[in-house]
Design an enzyme around this catalytic site. Structure first.
Site, PDB file in Angstrom:
ATOM      1  N   HIS A  55       6.288  -8.921 -12.859  1.00  0.00           N
ATOM      2  CA  HIS A  55       5.819 -10.295 -12.727  1.00  0.00           C
ATOM      3  C   HIS A  55       4.306 -10.333 -12.750  1.00  0.00           C
ATOM      4  O   HIS A  55       3.652  -9.281 -12.814  1.00  0.00           O
ATOM      5  CB  HIS A  55       6.397 -10.974 -11.479  1.00  0.00           C
ATOM      6  CG  HIS A  55       6.007 -10.380 -10.163  1.00  0.00           C
ATOM      7  ND1 HIS A  55       6.385  -9.117  -9.753  1.00  0.00           N
ATOM      8  CD2 HIS A  55       5.255 -10.885  -9.138  1.00  0.00           C
ATOM      9  CE1 HIS A  55       5.919  -8.877  -8.545  1.00  0.00           C
ATOM     10  NE2 HIS A  55       5.203  -9.938  -8.159  1.00  0.00           N
ATOM     11  N   HIS A  57       1.786 -11.346 -10.621  1.00  0.00           N
ATOM     12  CA  HIS A  57       0.860 -11.239  -9.499  1.00  0.00           C
ATOM     13  C   HIS A  57      -0.117 -10.074  -9.704  1.00  0.00           C
ATOM     14  O   HIS A  57       0.271  -9.015 -10.213  1.00  0.00           O
ATOM     15  CB  HIS A  57       1.627 -11.078  -8.190  1.00  0.00           C
ATOM     16  CG  HIS A  57       2.271 -12.356  -7.725  1.00  0.00           C
ATOM     17  ND1 HIS A  57       3.247 -12.402  -6.760  1.00  0.00           N
ATOM     18  CD2 HIS A  57       2.058 -13.653  -8.087  1.00  0.00           C
ATOM     19  CE1 HIS A  57       3.616 -13.649  -6.555  1.00  0.00           C
ATOM     20  NE2 HIS A  57       2.910 -14.431  -7.348  1.00  0.00           N
ATOM     21  N   ASP A  59      -1.329  -7.789  -7.887  1.00  0.00           N
ATOM     22  CA  ASP A  59      -0.967  -6.473  -7.358  1.00  0.00           C
ATOM     23  C   ASP A  59       0.222  -5.871  -8.105  1.00  0.00           C
ATOM     24  O   ASP A  59       0.804  -4.881  -7.658  1.00  0.00           O
ATOM     25  CB  ASP A  59      -0.716  -6.529  -5.852  1.00  0.00           C
ATOM     26  CG  ASP A  59       0.480  -7.374  -5.470  1.00  0.00           C
ATOM     27  OD1 ASP A  59       0.751  -8.383  -6.153  1.00  0.00           O
ATOM     28  OD2 ASP A  59       1.167  -7.035  -4.481  1.00  0.00           O
ATOM     29  N   HIS A  60       0.542  -6.466  -9.256  1.00  0.00           N
ATOM     30  CA  HIS A  60       1.595  -5.917 -10.118  1.00  0.00           C
ATOM     31  C   HIS A  60       1.155  -5.789 -11.574  1.00  0.00           C
ATOM     32  O   HIS A  60       1.654  -4.922 -12.290  1.00  0.00           O
ATOM     33  CB  HIS A  60       2.867  -6.766 -10.022  1.00  0.00           C
ATOM     34  CG  HIS A  60       3.523  -6.648  -8.701  1.00  0.00           C
ATOM     35  ND1 HIS A  60       4.564  -5.788  -8.447  1.00  0.00           N
ATOM     36  CD2 HIS A  60       3.250  -7.242  -7.514  1.00  0.00           C
ATOM     37  CE1 HIS A  60       4.904  -5.863  -7.160  1.00  0.00           C
ATOM     38  NE2 HIS A  60       4.110  -6.738  -6.587  1.00  0.00           N
ATOM     39  N   HIS A 113      10.715 -15.488  -6.796  1.00  0.00           N
ATOM     40  CA  HIS A 113       9.408 -15.132  -6.236  1.00  0.00           C
ATOM     41  C   HIS A 113       8.319 -15.684  -7.163  1.00  0.00           C
ATOM     42  O   HIS A 113       7.388 -16.363  -6.722  1.00  0.00           O
ATOM     43  CB  HIS A 113       9.327 -13.621  -6.107  1.00  0.00           C
ATOM     44  CG  HIS A 113       8.041 -13.091  -5.558  1.00  0.00           C
ATOM     45  ND1 HIS A 113       7.619 -13.335  -4.275  1.00  0.00           N
ATOM     46  CD2 HIS A 113       7.079 -12.304  -6.137  1.00  0.00           C
ATOM     47  CE1 HIS A 113       6.453 -12.740  -4.068  1.00  0.00           C
ATOM     48  NE2 HIS A 113       6.104 -12.112  -5.184  1.00  0.00           N
ATOM     49  N   ASP A 132       9.085  -7.476  -6.582  1.00  0.00           N
ATOM     50  CA  ASP A 132       9.094  -8.206  -5.309  1.00  0.00           C
ATOM     51  C   ASP A 132      10.304  -9.110  -5.169  1.00  0.00           C
ATOM     52  O   ASP A 132      10.338  -9.965  -4.289  1.00  0.00           O
ATOM     53  CB  ASP A 132       7.833  -9.069  -5.181  1.00  0.00           C
ATOM     54  CG  ASP A 132       6.582  -8.254  -4.886  1.00  0.00           C
ATOM     55  OD1 ASP A 132       6.696  -7.027  -4.707  1.00  0.00           O
ATOM     56  OD2 ASP A 132       5.491  -8.854  -4.852  1.00  0.00           O
ATOM     57  N   HIS A 170       6.967  -2.636  -2.316  1.00  0.00           N
ATOM     58  CA  HIS A 170       6.152  -2.604  -1.100  1.00  0.00           C
ATOM     59  C   HIS A 170       6.896  -1.898   0.037  1.00  0.00           C
ATOM     60  O   HIS A 170       8.131  -1.891   0.083  1.00  0.00           O
ATOM     61  CB  HIS A 170       5.819  -4.029  -0.629  1.00  0.00           C
ATOM     62  CG  HIS A 170       4.920  -4.789  -1.545  1.00  0.00           C
ATOM     63  ND1 HIS A 170       3.548  -4.767  -1.437  1.00  0.00           N
ATOM     64  CD2 HIS A 170       5.207  -5.604  -2.591  1.00  0.00           C
ATOM     65  CE1 HIS A 170       3.025  -5.544  -2.376  1.00  0.00           C
ATOM     66  NE2 HIS A 170       4.011  -6.063  -3.096  1.00  0.00           N
TER      67      HIS A 170
END
Length: 256
Positions: A55, A57, A59-60, A113, A132, A170
């Site tokens: 996805h 975000h 942090d991805h 999400h 996530d 995570h």
């Protein structure tokens, strides 16, 4: 045999490098920290050839461009999040396939999400990279999707073979466990899981990947269709409604 190299990065992310010794291909599952991914691949002596984003975000997908510049890799990304992902060479959706060497993977729509969130399932290796969308004893916050969409997404993950190992993005398990015990007291399988989690964390070990078979018995969000969970969590007027139960659980976790 495919190899998975798992390593911590950022504050609580896990990085994953998926390697096929036969073809010598290496896939980055998401790119939270470009420098750490490149460092870890170098230590293993692996050449990064692909990125599979789950996805948009940061942090991805935030390391996409730096890793591509360093390696010339090909980036596969979710079509539903395409406008927010840099460097994508191929956009995929539910039912599409990916490959590493001669191993095939299937793309699963797990939106909720984010609207376009996807997971990658490699049935021959009994593994799924779920980003996530699902965590050990938890699921992602519903930032963009609806409860109906997210519950349908979880249903697609629930339908995978029970031996599937879920590679979550995570290390959230201890926090998720506290809510799970609140949401589902008296669950003997959850109590046993709690003891294992405490032992693993005391030893400095990760709690993921998580086996789907165990999550089906203990993860409250996957059990929103269970009558015992519905009796406790379904809103008034929705006594046997899995979507309403899931929504109530997700709202409760958001403020727990």
């Amino acid at each position: 045999m495919l190899e998975v190299h798992q390593f911590p990065c950022l504050s609580d992310n896990y990085g994953y490098l998926l390697h096929d010794p036969a073809s010598e291909e290496t896939v980055c599952i998401d790119t939270p920290d470009a420098d750490e991914y490149l460092r870890q691949a170098g230590r293993k002596g692996w050449q990064i050839t692909q990125v599979w984003n789950t996805h948009w975000h940061p942090d991805h997908a935030g390391g996409n461009e730096a890793i591509k510049a360093a390696t010339g890799c090909r980036i596969t990304a979710p079509a539903g999040d395409a406008a927010k992902i840099a460097g994508a060479d191929r956009l995929v959706k539910q039912g599409d396939t990916v490959s590493i060497g001669d191993r095939k993977g299937t793309v699963i729509d797990v939106g909720g999400h984010t609207l376009g969130h996807i997971a990658y399932h490699l049935p021959g290796a009994a593994m799924a990279f779920v980003g996530d969308s699902l965590f050990a004893l938890g699921c992602g916050r519903m930032f963009e999707g609806t409860a109906e969409q997210f519950w349908a997404s979880l249903g697609r993950l629930k339908a995978l073979p029970p031996e599937t190992m879920l590679y979550c993005a995570h290390e959230y398990t201890e926090a998720n466990l506290k809510f799970a015990l609140h949401a589902d007291p008296g669950n003997a399988d959850l109590a046993a899981y709690a003891r294992d989690i405490a032992r693993w964390r005391e030893a400095g070990l990760p709690t993921v990947p998580a086996k789907l078979e165990r999550e089906l018995k203990t993860n409250p969000f996957l059990r929103a269709d269970d009558p015992s969970m519905q009796a406790r969590w379904a809103p008034a007027g929705h006594p046997h409604d899995a979507i309403a139960t899931f929504s109530a659980l997700r709202s409760a976790k958001d403020t727990f």
